[in-house]
Design a protein around this motif. Sequence first.
Motif: not given
Lengths: 414, 414
Positions: B239-263
Amino acid sequence: MATINPERLLRRLRVLAEIGRAPDGRLVRLAASYADKLGRDALVAWLQNAGLDIKIDRIGNIFGIWAPKGVDERSPVMIGSHIDTVIDAGALDGCYGVLGALEVVETLREAGFVPRRPIALAAFTNEEGVRYAPDMMGSLVYAGGLDVDEALAKVGVDGTVLGEELARIGYAGSTEPGFLVPSAYVELHIEQGPILEHEGYVIGAVDNLQGISWQKVTLDGVANHAGTTPMSMRRDACYAAALTIAFINDLARNSDSSSVATVGSMRIEPNAINVIPSRAVFTVDLRDPDERRLRMMEDALAAYLRGLPMKTGARVSVERLARFEPVRFDERIVRMVEQAAARRRLPCRRMTSGAGHDAQMIARMAPSAMIFTPSIAGVSHNPEEATAEVDLVAGANVLLDVVCDLASDAEARP
Amino acid sequence: MATINPERLLRRLRVLAEIGRAPDGRLVRLAASYADKLGRDALVAWLQNAGLDIKIDRIGNIFGIWAPKGVDERSPVMIGSHIDTVIDAGALDGCYGVLGALEVVETLREAGFVPRRPIALAAFTNEEGVRYAPDMMGSLVYAGGLDVDEALAKVGVDGTVLGEELARIGYAGSTEPGFLVPSAYVELHIEQGPILEHEGYVIGAVDNLQGISWQKVTLDGVANHAGTTPMSMRRDACYAAALTIAFINDLARNSDSSSVATVGSMRIEPNAINVIPSRAVFTVDLRDPDERRLRMMEDALAAYLRGLPMKTGARVSVERLARFEPVRFDERIVRMVEQAAARRRLPCRRMTSGAGHDAQMIARMAPSAMIFTPSIAGVSHNPEEATAEVDLVAGANVLLDVVCDLASDAEARP
């Protein structure tokens, strides 16, 4: 008020825990294995010593029957559990219920108690289901939920056939499963969870057993380079899985009911640091004592998964692995447990069993209930599994009182 | 305007793609393997045929040098890439840059072009890093970022030592890495991502290369029974991992830069359907062309992980696996690429390289840039890796023009 013999109960628990201990120190007594045979042999010797009549049925369930002269052999009070274990097991799961039952029978005989119904001790085959699926097999077959020949033909994870293994260890009996229909069934068991200890209770009067829903969810995305694929063009199966796992956990966490949700098993493909996952496979274990609420959780998960393709681009497929409806135990027996605990001034609460037990199968054919004692730190299926000795004794005494009550009541129940 | 010979380029790409093809049909030409030797032998024969002077340096990098009489041998225009592959590779990654460079040199010679600087073709050792870490090793050593003896002592995933393997296949040269300091380095490469195809461009003028941050996150919870442990008492690592994976993906998805994040990689323990996970281990791959934004993403992840124990009960530990700052390529060369594309009426856009390349290492010692061509469906590191033949030809022609420009300019650059 009679009292069980603590030293005898604890000594037998210690003895049985050494039978099947592997050279590496782990306790492994898988169903129908040679280690199981040695455990069964010890149990049968104790049952014979206690003057009980031994019966082995075709699925290998062991019964030790005390039917005083002049008492109708049918409709016994049945008490017991199982003695097969998981891999690297503790000493108590199952064994406590069987040896507690034996201790109760011996105490009653020594006290000169004359039951108005027979008392039958039961040790059911393959409760754990580690070697042969499904679990709770012996009691399921006994209650008529699975054909005995089908069960005997089951092939284990080691390629063996259950029926052949039972014959090999000398426990392929000839009695038909279900040959005795109990008037009542009571199972003494460690809680295997933290609630009693956490809340300061010694006895759990188990009035129901959670429904269980097991599903396997497969999410298919598209593997791609982690550096060159913009977030907006990804179909990342791991991200989709993370959202789902967070959702189902939060649903159970934010519910004010006793729903639980667990994702215990997961793998992703191709599982490389710099490749967007093309596939995530995980299991979902949902439990609730209320069938309506269990179905609500299943429905909420299904609705979430329906929205996932739009949200993440992942394709979803779901496989149902297991589904058991909740079981309500017999109110009269549960109240007997509460009253017995009260008489002995043992703090007692009603509770739900979160795990599956033979009692849920026998409940199909007879009024049933369970008595729980606290598990230290809630640990089970583990060498650290433990219950305070005083609590083990307390639980057996409550069983003693309930059996007394049930066996004094000769009124026929269906 | 000279034009490369399409048939010759495409034929050599096909020939090289068959060298190292395993009996099961997969192309596997790992660095310093026997398959790599066969690929190198073919390349060296082609370079000799083209009249180039061959040099092998101590890390096994292959150079083919064209230095017309009277031209200072130092400060060549360097062009190239690598010919080692991943497991089950496509035909183009690296090979296109090397064979494109060879095609350019032959075309220039055939056209009677007289360069005012030497032109050096380079094929760097072990760009992929599959057998020996780190990746981009040959160019890293060449640019002075890793000591050559340290690199030669690296032990591969198969237990071999790189230096011994290079000697075994006959490519342990004697020239010191860095013996030629290029006046400019240009690398032609397939995009390995979907952007050019998606947006309808044929040429990418690569003006920077993303910074990369690789971390391994380990979350420790407590294993417990999935049925008997209330949600409020859980410390569920998954559960803790799922929260973190969702967080880091959403951070990159919602950024208007070309940041990418991948687990991309994850495992959980004990990984059983009915046991709350005690441990989750996953990797986080963060990339951004801007060092400040990359650090912001790292900081946001670190802050999230600091809050995780309070939120989920999981203990957190983080290991840094790799960290490269973003690379800015040389503006003058990037503009040459744009101008060459414009002259040939090829739709061209500036872009970031999301993947690592030898050019990022050589950029430490010389003005560098890259030319990208579209990858069909963005696929790479895969037998499906493909680029339209017309686009392969277009990219080589742009390299031809840029090399012409660079080799006509005899003004010394640092």
